[in-house]
Design an enzyme around this catalytic site. Structure first.
Site, mmCIF file in Angstrom:
data_model
loop_
_atom_site.group_PDB
_atom_site.id
_atom_site.type_symbol
_atom_site.label_atom_id
_atom_site.label_comp_id
_atom_site.label_asym_id
_atom_site.label_seq_id
_atom_site.Cartn_x
_atom_site.Cartn_y
_atom_site.Cartn_z
ATOM 1 N N LYS A 104 9.438 53.476 34.384
ATOM 2 C CA LYS A 104 8.885 52.196 34.819
ATOM 3 C C LYS A 104 8.056 52.312 36.100
ATOM 4 C CE LYS A 104 12.137 49.387 35.646
ATOM 5 N NZ LYS A 104 12.616 48.349 36.540
ATOM 6 N N ARG A 143 15.931 38.508 37.423
ATOM 7 C CA ARG A 143 17.149 39.253 37.103
ATOM 8 C C ARG A 143 18.179 38.399 36.386
ATOM 9 N NH1 ARG A 143 19.024 44.073 39.629
ATOM 10 N NH2 ARG A 143 21.161 43.373 39.867
ATOM 11 N N ARG A 183 18.290 66.083 35.661
ATOM 12 C CA ARG A 183 17.895 66.135 37.069
ATOM 13 C C ARG A 183 18.819 67.066 37.849
ATOM 14 N NH1 ARG A 183 16.102 60.303 39.274
ATOM 15 N NH2 ARG A 183 18.301 59.806 39.082
ATOM 16 N N ARG A 226 23.532 65.705 40.856
ATOM 17 C CA ARG A 226 24.073 64.671 41.745
ATOM 18 C C ARG A 226 25.122 63.843 41.017
ATOM 19 N NH1 ARG A 226 19.288 61.341 44.294
ATOM 20 N NH2 ARG A 226 19.361 60.558 42.178
ATOM 21 N N ARG A 265 25.411 52.870 33.965
ATOM 22 C CA ARG A 265 24.195 52.202 34.469
ATOM 23 C C ARG A 265 23.395 51.599 33.319
ATOM 24 N NH1 ARG A 265 21.120 56.569 37.546
ATOM 25 N NH2 ARG A 265 19.463 55.027 37.718
#
Ligand SMILES: [Zn+2]
Length: 231
Positions: free
Chosen positions: A19, A94, A133, A166, A177
């Site tokens: 995004k 939101r 990642r 991480r 998430r």
């Protein structure tokens, strides 16, 4: 010739959908500011406006800023001169009440309805992207095993430190998430309804995604009064 219609874009998409990259490209293409709620809040806090101060103190105490304050901050932001050709919002609305309020705000200001873009990417693709990642514990540089791998597998290009995953990028955290995202965004997309939401396949290459979004904007805003050439 450049784009001359006012374009109001709302960009929705799960974490890892690309995004941010699209927001920057679209802003450039349509010559509108890309406004993320995070930045907007920080700017308002820094400027020390009444709304900003309120939002600041709520955020600092770890609270959730209420709809009234968020709506107020958005209203003041989009009244600025750089929004005269339109704007792109990322992270707003939101909630459904925020979406309702936003509709009224646009009406009041005589602005067109927003073009709602939903960057859709399957969870499995996102999980694969996000769990790829790695971060260097020393210089904090971020790598991605799929799209931006280090020269030597497992080690930082700059200082040779062993790369780590991480905490945020563990699969269970990512799935949480993604779930939280769909719980939050689902009702908003439902409220706008399938006729107003343009779903774009976000699993394509970034420039293909960009083209698909542009096409959606052109169709959604109707035929512009002048031929459109994107620069
Ligand atoms: Zn490093």
């Amino acid at each position: 010739m450049v784009w001359e219609a006012v374009v109001i874009l709302l960009l929705f998409g799960p974490p890892g959908c690309g995004k941010g990259t699209q927001a920057t490209a679209l802003a450039d293409k349509f010559r509108i500011p890309a406004i993320s709620t995070g930045e907007m809040f920080r700017a308002e806090c820094k400027a020390g406006t009444e709304l900003g101060m309120k939002a600041c103190s709520i955020m600092q105490s770890g609270g959730l800023v209420g709809d009234d304050i968020v709506n107020g901050i958005v209203a003041s932001r989009i009244a600025r001169p750089d929004c005269r050709n339109g704007f792109l919002l990322d992270g707003y609305p939101r909630t459904v009440p925020q979406a309702q309020n936003f509709g009224l705000l646009l009406e009041e200001r005589g602005l067109p309805e927003p073009v709602v873009i939903h960057l859709d990417v399957r969870d499995s693709v996102l999980v694969a992207r996000l769990t790829s990642r790695r971060q260097c514990p020393k210089c904090l540089k971020i790598y991605n095993l799929q799209s931006q791998p280090p020269r030597i597998a497992g080690y930082c290009d700059d200082d040779g430190s062993g790369l780590l995953t991480r905490e945020d990028d563990q699969e269970s955290v990512i799935r949480d998430r993604l779930h939280a995202y769909s719980q939050l965004t689902g009702p908003i997309l439902d409220w706008y309804g399938p006729k107003r939401v343009w779903t774009v396949d976000g699993a394509q290459a970034p420039d293909e995604v960009a083209r698909a979004i542009e096409q959606a904007v052109i169709e959604a805003t109707g035929k512009p009064s002048v031929p459109v050439t994107f620069r």
